[in-house]
Design a protein around this motif. Structure first.
Motif, short mmCIF file in Angstrom:
data_model
loop_
_atom_site.label_atom_id
_atom_site.label_comp_id
_atom_site.label_asym_id
_atom_site.label_seq_id
_atom_site.Cartn_x
_atom_site.Cartn_y
_atom_site.Cartn_z
N ARG A 127 0.83 -1.22 0.00
CA ARG A 127 0.00 0.00 0.00
C ARG A 127 0.85 1.26 0.00
O ARG A 127 0.53 2.23 -0.68
CB ARG A 127 -0.93 0.02 1.21
N GLU A 128 1.92 1.26 0.76
CA GLU A 128 2.80 2.44 0.79
C GLU A 128 3.43 2.66 -0.59
O GLU A 128 3.54 3.80 -1.05
CB GLU A 128 3.88 2.27 1.86
N ARG A 177 0.80 4.20 -2.78
CA ARG A 177 0.62 5.61 -2.42
C ARG A 177 1.71 6.48 -3.03
O ARG A 177 1.44 7.53 -3.63
CB ARG A 177 0.59 5.76 -0.91
N CYS A 194 -0.13 10.25 -3.80
CA CYS A 194 -1.33 10.67 -3.10
C CYS A 194 -1.22 10.39 -1.61
O CYS A 194 -0.30 9.71 -1.16
CB CYS A 194 -2.55 9.98 -3.70
N THR A 195 -2.19 10.90 -0.87
CA THR A 195 -2.26 10.64 0.56
C THR A 195 -2.91 9.28 0.80
O THR A 195 -3.48 8.67 -0.12
CB THR A 195 -3.11 11.71 1.27
N ARG A 196 -2.87 8.82 2.04
CA ARG A 196 -3.53 7.55 2.38
C ARG A 196 -5.03 7.63 2.15
O ARG A 196 -5.65 6.67 1.72
CB ARG A 196 -3.22 7.18 3.83
N GLU A 197 -5.60 8.78 2.44
CA GLU A 197 -7.04 8.98 2.22
C GLU A 197 -7.38 8.92 0.74
O GLU A 197 -8.38 8.32 0.35
CB GLU A 197 -7.49 10.31 2.83
N LEU A 250 -5.65 7.38 -1.51
CA LEU A 250 -5.40 6.02 -1.99
C LEU A 250 -6.66 5.17 -1.88
O LEU A 250 -6.94 4.36 -2.76
CB LEU A 250 -4.26 5.38 -1.21
N ALA A 251 -7.43 5.38 -0.84
CA ALA A 251 -8.66 4.61 -0.65
C ALA A 251 -9.67 4.86 -1.77
O ALA A 251 -10.52 4.00 -2.03
CB ALA A 251 -9.29 4.95 0.70
N TRP A 295 -7.68 -3.06 -2.11
CA TRP A 295 -6.68 -4.01 -1.61
C TRP A 295 -7.35 -5.17 -0.90
O TRP A 295 -8.55 -5.16 -0.67
CB TRP A 295 -5.65 -3.34 -0.72
#
Length: 112
Positions: free
Chosen positions: A13-14, A17, A22-25, A27-28, A33
């Motif tokens: 995931r990192e 990103r 992009c930010t983690r938010e 990415l969602a 995943w």
């Protein structure tokens, strides 16, 4: 679609990103995943793969690299997860295996 796979807790995931910038938010909104969990009990893996491939990034954890489970249903779930991974890799523009945080491109080329 970019298909990212690799062992549990390997930085998939990192890496996604960072790849998307992009930010983690964010990415969602751009990635999905743990898709290997969707394969268990799925009657039509090809349709599932086609639906998942609509995402910008699809991330799956490798599940078949350990001791073969005694339970028949667990073995079937692993088999389905592996077959789903193959179908996603076929549809992907790029396939990346992340191991210890290091991306290895199996198909396509990294964005530079």
């Amino acid at each position: 679609m970019i298909f990212i796979t690799g062992p549990l807790y390997s930085g998939k995931r990192e890496y996604a990103r960072l790849l998307l910038g992009c930010t983690r938010e964010e990415l969602a909104q751009r990635a999905v995943w743990d898709v290997q969990e969707l394969a268990a009990g799925c009657g039509d893996l090809a349709t599932l793969a086609q639906q998942l491939a609509r995402n910008e990034v699809v991330i799956a954890t490798e599940v078949g690299g350990g001791v073969v489970p005694v339970d028949k249903n667990e073995r079937a779930a692993r088999e389905a997860a592996g077959r789903l991974g193959c179908l996603l890799a076929q549809r992907a523009d790029a396939v990346v295996r992340v191991f210890c945080g290091i991306p290895v491109y199996l198909k396509g080329a990294p964005n530079t």
